[in-house]
Each structure stands twice: as structure tokens, then as C-alpha cells.
Design a protein around this motif. Structure first.
Motif, short mmCIF file in Angstrom:
data_model
loop_
_atom_site.label_atom_id
_atom_site.label_comp_id
_atom_site.label_asym_id
_atom_site.label_seq_id
_atom_site.Cartn_x
_atom_site.Cartn_y
_atom_site.Cartn_z
N MET A 1 31.66 -74.04 35.11
CA MET A 1 33.05 -73.55 35.02
C MET A 1 33.78 -73.78 36.34
SD MET A 1 33.50 -72.57 31.97
CE MET A 1 34.91 -71.49 31.90
N LYS A 2 33.10 -73.52 37.45
CA LYS A 2 33.72 -73.71 38.77
C LYS A 2 34.04 -75.18 39.00
CE LYS A 2 33.09 -72.52 43.65
NZ LYS A 2 34.08 -73.45 44.06
N THR B 1 23.92 -73.02 47.60
CA THR B 1 25.17 -72.31 47.91
C THR B 1 25.81 -72.83 49.19
OG1 THR B 1 23.92 -70.57 49.00
CG2 THR B 1 24.52 -70.19 46.70
N GLU C 1 22.85 -68.53 33.09
CA GLU C 1 24.15 -67.92 33.42
C GLU C 1 24.74 -68.56 34.69
OE1 GLU C 1 21.36 -65.42 33.27
OE2 GLU C 1 21.61 -65.70 31.11
N GLU C 2 23.89 -68.74 35.69
CA GLU C 2 24.35 -69.34 36.95
C GLU C 2 24.80 -70.78 36.74
OE1 GLU C 2 24.98 -67.83 39.70
OE2 GLU C 2 24.04 -65.92 39.22
N LYS D 1 26.02 -72.01 34.03
CA LYS D 1 27.30 -71.95 33.32
C LYS D 1 28.44 -71.65 34.30
CE LYS D 1 26.97 -70.62 29.01
NZ LYS D 1 26.80 -69.76 27.84
N LYS D 2 28.18 -70.73 35.25
CA LYS D 2 29.19 -70.40 36.27
C LYS D 2 29.53 -71.64 37.11
CE LYS D 2 28.00 -65.59 37.22
NZ LYS D 2 27.41 -64.70 38.25
N ILE D 3 28.49 -72.38 37.50
CA ILE D 3 28.69 -73.59 38.31
C ILE D 3 29.52 -74.61 37.53
CG2 ILE D 3 27.51 -75.58 39.33
CD1 ILE D 3 27.28 -73.15 41.08
#
Length: 149
Positions: free
Chosen positions: A52-53, A9, A45-46, A48-50
Motif C-alpha cells: 500500500m505504501k 526499515t 499484514e506487513e 500488505k502495508k508495504i
């Protein structure tokens, strides 16, 4: 020794940059990275978020580059004139600074450019060039005419 995947992060020296997915030992992940908010455990899930970002950031980057190309065309279309005080034989008192070039661009083109993104070395009267960094890949060359007031 069990390895675990962690999404950083923030930048961690010797490990990677923000957004990188790294494999580290279980203890290092839990006792240092997660505990100090420097990383999160890489769940599907994390991840996938990364992803997308990253896509969103890439799209935003492309839009900024297109905008910078447009500004480059505007800046290179005309020249700007800056009146300066001179001494004998046409020498300037001091030099024309990045700040003065930024102000002239603001007045002439109505484009706000940060003075730190301008490279110029104008110490005499006449026509000169100033380099304006608009984007990591886009640089505009602005013609600046230094004339005596």
C-alpha cells in the motif's frame, strides 16, 4: 539453516534498500536486523502495508512529476534578466551564481527553486541558459540575460 523473510526499515549495506523484502538466516534476522531496528519480520499484514505504501508513493511521485511539468512550461515561457556589474570590455566581476538565478526566478515567476537544483555558468554579458532540475525526469532550460547595470 532456516531462512526467514525480512522487510528492511532502513538501508543495510550488502543486503538492500529501505522497503526491500529479503531472505536472510533466522539468526541474522533476529539478532541483528530486528534487534537494531533495521528490519521487521515479513508477515502477510506487513507485506500488505508495504504494498500500500509503495502504491501511495508511486501516486505521489506521478503527481510531483505532473506539477514539475507545469513549472517547466512556466519557466521556459519567458526569459529572466539579471543586472550585473561589469568592468572594461563587458567582463563580469565574478559570475552570476545559482543563488542569483534562484532569486531572479522567485521574483519573475513566483516559483521557489532550491539553488542546488540550478546549473549555470554565466561569466559574460548576453543571453545564456540555466538548467533547473525540477524532478528526476524533468529539467527546464531557463533563458537568462546578463545585462550591465
Amino acid at each position: 539453516m532456516a531462512k526467514i523473510q525480512v522487510i528492511l526499515t532502513q538501508d543495510v549495506a550488502g543486503q538492500g534498500r529501505r522497503g526491500d523484502v529479503i531472505s536472510v538466516s533466522d539468526g541474522y534476522a533476529h539478532n541483528f536486523l530486528v534487534k537494531n531496528n533495521k528490519g521487521i519480520i515479513a508477515t502477510p499484514e506487513e507485506l500488505k502495508k508495504i504494498e500500500m505504501k509503495k502504491k501511495k508513493d508511486k501516486k505521489k511521485e506521478a503527481e510531483e512529476k505532473v506539477k514539475a511539468e507545469g513549472v517547466k512550461k512556466i519557466l521556459e515561457s519567458r526569459t529572466i534578466e539579471i543586472g550585473v556589474k561589469t568592468g572594461e570590455n563587458g567582463k563580469l566581476f565574478g559570475a552570476i551564481t545559482n543563488k542569483e538565478v534562484a532569486a531572479a526566478i522567485q521574483n519573475s515567476f513566483n516559483e521557489k527553486i532550491d539553488r542546488k537544483k540550478i546549473e549555470c555558468n554565466i561569466k559574460s554579458l548576453g543571453e545564456h541558459e540555466a538548467i533547473v532540475k525540477l524532478h528526476t525526469d524533468v529539467k527546464a532550460t531557463v533563458k537568462v540575460i546578463a545585462k550591465a547595470e
